[in-house]
Each structure stands twice: as C-alpha cells, then as structure tokens.
Design an enzyme around this catalytic site. Sequence first.
Site, PDB file in Angstrom:
ATOM      1  N   ARG A 168      29.236  -2.509 -32.606  1.00  0.00           N
ATOM      2  CA  ARG A 168      28.625  -2.662 -34.088  1.00  0.00           C
ATOM      3  C   ARG A 168      29.552  -2.179 -35.193  1.00  0.00           C
ATOM      4  NH1 ARG A 168      25.751  -4.821 -30.606  1.00  0.00           N
ATOM      5  NH2 ARG A 168      23.679  -5.238 -30.790  1.00  0.00           N
ATOM      6  N   SER A 212      17.459  -4.197 -34.832  1.00  0.00           N
ATOM      7  CA  SER A 212      17.648  -2.779 -34.132  1.00  0.00           C
ATOM      8  C   SER A 212      18.108  -1.867 -35.599  1.00  0.00           C
ATOM      9  CB  SER A 212      18.670  -2.576 -33.155  1.00  0.00           C
ATOM     10  OG  SER A 212      18.142  -3.315 -32.044  1.00  0.00           O
ATOM     11  N   GLU A 245      22.561   1.622 -37.394  1.00  0.00           N
ATOM     12  CA  GLU A 245      23.406   0.488 -37.216  1.00  0.00           C
ATOM     13  C   GLU A 245      23.295  -0.161 -38.767  1.00  0.00           C
ATOM     14  OE1 GLU A 245      22.540  -2.498 -34.178  1.00  0.00           O
ATOM     15  OE2 GLU A 245      22.979  -4.021 -35.565  1.00  0.00           O
TER      16      GLU A 245
HETATM   17  C1  LIG Z   1      15.195  -9.724 -36.365  1.00  0.00           C
HETATM   18  C2  LIG Z   1      16.684  -9.462 -36.415  1.00  0.00           C
HETATM   19  C3  LIG Z   1      17.403  -9.465 -35.228  1.00  0.00           C
HETATM   20  C4  LIG Z   1      18.740  -8.874 -34.941  1.00  0.00           C
HETATM   21  N1  LIG Z   1      19.315  -9.074 -33.797  1.00  0.00           N
HETATM   22  C5  LIG Z   1      20.662  -8.712 -33.710  1.00  0.00           C
HETATM   23  C6  LIG Z   1      21.203  -8.858 -32.493  1.00  0.00           C
HETATM   24  O1  LIG Z   1      20.694  -9.392 -31.497  1.00  0.00           O
HETATM   25  N2  LIG Z   1      22.655  -8.223 -32.415  1.00  0.00           N
HETATM   26  C7  LIG Z   1      23.302  -8.154 -33.596  1.00  0.00           C
HETATM   27  O2  LIG Z   1      24.567  -7.740 -33.474  1.00  0.00           O
HETATM   28  N3  LIG Z   1      22.760  -7.785 -34.688  1.00  0.00           N
HETATM   29  C8  LIG Z   1      21.421  -8.414 -34.853  1.00  0.00           C
HETATM   30  N4  LIG Z   1      20.593  -8.122 -36.005  1.00  0.00           N
HETATM   31  C9  LIG Z   1      21.504  -7.634 -37.298  1.00  0.00           C
HETATM   32  C10 LIG Z   1      21.883  -8.564 -38.118  1.00  0.00           C
HETATM   33  O3  LIG Z   1      21.493  -9.896 -37.878  1.00  0.00           O
HETATM   34  C11 LIG Z   1      23.472  -8.617 -38.162  1.00  0.00           C
HETATM   35  O4  LIG Z   1      24.035  -7.553 -38.579  1.00  0.00           O
HETATM   36  C12 LIG Z   1      24.267  -9.840 -39.050  1.00  0.00           C
HETATM   37  O5  LIG Z   1      25.554  -9.832 -38.844  1.00  0.00           O
HETATM   38  C13 LIG Z   1      24.047  -9.321 -40.528  1.00  0.00           C
HETATM   39  O6  LIG Z   1      24.257 -10.454 -41.365  1.00  0.00           O
HETATM   40  P1  LIG Z   1      24.311 -10.669 -42.875  1.00  0.00           P
HETATM   41  O7  LIG Z   1      24.857 -11.963 -43.168  1.00  0.00           O
HETATM   42  O8  LIG Z   1      22.714 -10.654 -43.117  1.00  0.00           O
HETATM   43  O9  LIG Z   1      24.779  -9.355 -43.306  1.00  0.00           O
HETATM   44  P2  LIG Z   1      24.303  -8.321 -44.469  1.00  0.00           P
HETATM   45  O10 LIG Z   1      23.076  -7.531 -43.863  1.00  0.00           O
HETATM   46  O11 LIG Z   1      24.113  -8.951 -45.739  1.00  0.00           O
HETATM   47  O12 LIG Z   1      25.804  -7.545 -44.543  1.00  0.00           O
HETATM   48  C14 LIG Z   1      25.883  -6.517 -43.354  1.00  0.00           C
HETATM   49  C15 LIG Z   1      27.496  -5.808 -43.741  1.00  0.00           C
HETATM   50  O13 LIG Z   1      28.467  -6.693 -43.855  1.00  0.00           O
HETATM   51  C16 LIG Z   1      29.175  -6.839 -45.208  1.00  0.00           C
HETATM   52  N5  LIG Z   1      29.266  -8.156 -45.370  1.00  0.00           N
HETATM   53  C17 LIG Z   1      28.850  -9.336 -45.315  1.00  0.00           C
HETATM   54  N6  LIG Z   1      29.264 -10.303 -45.693  1.00  0.00           N
HETATM   55  C18 LIG Z   1      30.625  -9.855 -45.890  1.00  0.00           C
HETATM   56  C19 LIG Z   1      31.758 -10.859 -46.490  1.00  0.00           C
HETATM   57  N7  LIG Z   1      31.834 -12.032 -46.492  1.00  0.00           N
HETATM   58  N8  LIG Z   1      32.872 -10.080 -46.441  1.00  0.00           N
HETATM   59  C20 LIG Z   1      32.985  -8.583 -46.492  1.00  0.00           C
HETATM   60  N9  LIG Z   1      31.923  -7.982 -46.179  1.00  0.00           N
HETATM   61  C21 LIG Z   1      30.597  -8.500 -45.903  1.00  0.00           C
HETATM   62  C22 LIG Z   1      28.063  -6.210 -46.164  1.00  0.00           C
HETATM   63  O14 LIG Z   1      28.799  -5.640 -47.237  1.00  0.00           O
HETATM   64  C23 LIG Z   1      27.511  -5.216 -45.226  1.00  0.00           C
HETATM   65  O15 LIG Z   1      28.226  -4.111 -45.307  1.00  0.00           O
HETATM   66  C24 LIG Z   1      19.281  -8.569 -35.878  1.00  0.00           C
HETATM   67  C25 LIG Z   1      18.842  -8.409 -37.475  1.00  0.00           C
HETATM   68  C26 LIG Z   1      17.308  -8.934 -37.440  1.00  0.00           C
HETATM   69  C27 LIG Z   1      16.792  -8.866 -38.886  1.00  0.00           C
END
Ligand SMILES: Cc1cc2nc3c(=O)[nH]c(=O)nc-3n(C[C@H](O)[C@H](O)[C@H](O)COP(=O)(O)OP(=O)(O)OC[C@H]3O[C@@H](n4cnc5c(N)ncnc54)[C@H](O)[C@@H]3O)c2cc1C
Length: 354
Positions: free
Chosen positions: A162, A241, A350
Amino acid sequence: MKHLSNISLKDHNTLKINASCSNFYVIENKNDLSEMIKINLGGSRHVLGAGANVLFKSDFKGTILQIVMNEISVLKESTKHVEVEADAGVVWNDLVEWSVNNNLGGIENMTSIPGLVGAAAVGNIAAYGQNISDVCVGLTAYEFETGRFKNFSSQECGFSYRESIFKNELNDKYLILSVIVRFNKNPEINSEYWSKKHGSVGDVLKDNGKPPYTLRNVVDAIIKIRRSKFPDMNEFGTAGSFFKNPLVSKGELESIRKLVPNVQYYPVEALHYVDNLLSVDSDFVKIAAGDILDNGMGYKGKWSGNVGLYKNHALVLVTNGEATGEEVDEFAKKVSEDFYKFCSVNLEREVVTI
Ligand SMILES: Cc1cc2nc3c(=O)[nH]c(=O)nc-3n(C[C@H](O)[C@H](O)[C@H](O)COP(=O)(O)OP(=O)(O)OC[C@H]3O[C@@H](n4cnc5c(N)ncnc54)[C@H](O)[C@@H]3O)c2cc1C
C-alpha cells in the site's frame, strides 16, 4: 481549465467529510495541463483522485488539483503481452472492465476498487491476490518544482504494501499523468485467495458455474465477495480499509495467538492467508488487524457518534455522512491506541490524512 473557489469537498471524498477548499482546479485535457504549468502552485497543494483514500481532517486552505484526463491507449503488443497507457484520470474500474472485455489478464481481481488510475499507483492497490505493482511497467509524472515531465520505471516507483515513493519521499512533489500496465494475452485465472470468513475465490467461482472460467467469471465472483464485505457507499461514508494489516515477527504472532487464537495471517510476499506457519519462510508475517479488532477487542460494528467500524469488516471505518474530519481522526486514534494496548502492535493508517 475549470477553477472553483471555496467549495465543499463533501462530494470529493468517500468518507463524505464536509471540509472546504480554497482553490480547486480540474485538469481535463492537455491544454489544461499547459495552463496549470503557468499557474503559481506555491503554498499548500494537494493532488486529489476520487478521494477514496483520504481523510480531510479540517478545511484545506490551499490548492487542490484533480486530473480527469481519461484515455486508454495501446502502446505495444507482442505474442504474450499488451502494454497499455491509461491516463491518471481513468476510473480504475473502467480500466478493469476494458481489460476484461478485451480478455487481457492482470487486474481482474482488483475489480470494483474505487478511485482513479493515478492514485492506484500511488497507493499500490491490491486485492484478492493481485497487485498493481505486478503489472505496472512505469508511469509519467509532472514535477511541480521544476516543471519537468519524468518517466518512472516500476522499480523507481518504490512499490511496497500500500505504498510507493509518491506516498513517501516524493509525496505531493509530482502529478502522475499516466500509468503503463502490461496485460497478459493468455490470462491465467488467479483464484487462490481465501479467508476464513469468505472462503476462496475458487469456491465462489465453483458456486457460480463450471470451469473453464473466464475473466468475467472472476470479476463476478469478486464482486459477490466484496458486496458481503464492504459497505454500500451510497449509505455510508467510507475509505475502505482505514488501517493497514501490521507486519509482525513470528514470535509476536505467537503472543497474539494467545489473545486471538484464530487470527489470520499471511506471508509478507503473498496476498492470501495461510493456515500453517511452517509454510512461511520469512521471519515476519502480516496479521489480519480486522480479526483482532473483531474477535479480540469486540470493536466490529461499534460506533461513537457519527463514526464506527463496519459491522461486516472491522478494518473498514464508516461514517453516517455527518462526521467531521476531526471526529474521524479522533475515533481512528482511539482505535489505534486501544489496539496497541491490546496486543502491543502499532496499527498504521492506510488512508492519507490531510
Ligand atoms: C469501499 C472501498 C473499498 C476499497 N477497497 C480497496 C481494495 O480492495 N484494495 C485497495 O488497495 N484499496 C482499496 N480502497 C482504497 C482506495 O480505493 C484506493 O486507495 C484508491 O486507489 C484511491 O483512489 P483515489 O483516486 O480515490 O485516490 P485519492 O484518495 O484521491 O488519493 C490517494 C492518494 O493518491 C494521491 N494522488 C491521487 N491522484 C494522484 C495523481 N494523479 N498524482 C499524484 N498523486 C495522486 C493523493 O494525493 C493521495 O495521497 C477501497 C476504498 C473504498 C472506499
């Protein structure tokens, strides 16, 4: 480029925290990218994806950048592989669907993970035995300080559980623009993942039909498992998580087993639980923190005000949509403190707290 001032972020984070932000820029195309380069992005700055892995603890008095460019293009193809470049703003699940529809293997087990492709690389997402670091060949990013574009190889991304270099040394220093993924043209079905509660992906596949299984069958099986585990995002605020599964020595595991006899664990390098410590070569294992919170501490399904731990999965923090960032932060701190008191192990987040 779309620019919004003093907006609520409630619809931009899946915990549904009603924090505000001073400046919000949306990068929709290459012209916007050139425009962004001209803007003074000094001061506090944050790149936001879909907000599925962030906690806004309070109002954000700075600039938020969100990239929504969302093309998927084939770069090259050999007899065995196809390399695809996906813009950072592609919805992760759209990339999964695209690959499954083209019978390309590698990310199907990561179906239904909320968020965008750029963040998938930042957080090195993983699920049910697959990991983005196994298929990510590299990525392209824009460096804020120098205004230069840089290609990172997979190795340079510093992927670990992660984590990536973009969550650590290079935190908020780069805007990821696109990610290159190598798909397998002859997909192998990966159905090994199992847990005590949900059984194995293989079991669900068997319940649903007969082999040979397709990538679509895998996606359907995993959606079924995920539905029983994760909350409905229309009903609850959640970031999945909230905490990471801690890394402990085999000795620590033995002490924890005295407190929670059936605690699940898995080798560091594997992405599925095992039921025999002798099968683990390394000295360390990851333990299922959700098991400890649930079976050891009785925390599953417990709420304090507007925040709780989900009734079906104790590692998943939920809100009723009314919680403030401060409330979530306090609740999460209390969970970590109690966890440490219970088993002397640190429970790290996380989720990125801003
Ligand atoms: C219901 C649910 C289930 C989930 N299940 C899983 C799972 O099974 N496995 C798993 O690994 N995760 C899981 N997650 C966590 C989440 O989905 C992931 O971490 C996902 O990749 C977050 O994406 P986001 O676009 O929303 O990122 P954000 O939350 O918007 O950003 C996360 C981080 O990435 C950075 N970031 C985002 N985009 C960029 C970019 N273009 N350039 C530089 N930095 C950037 C942000 O600054 C921040 O630090 C789950 C979340 C939820 C709500």
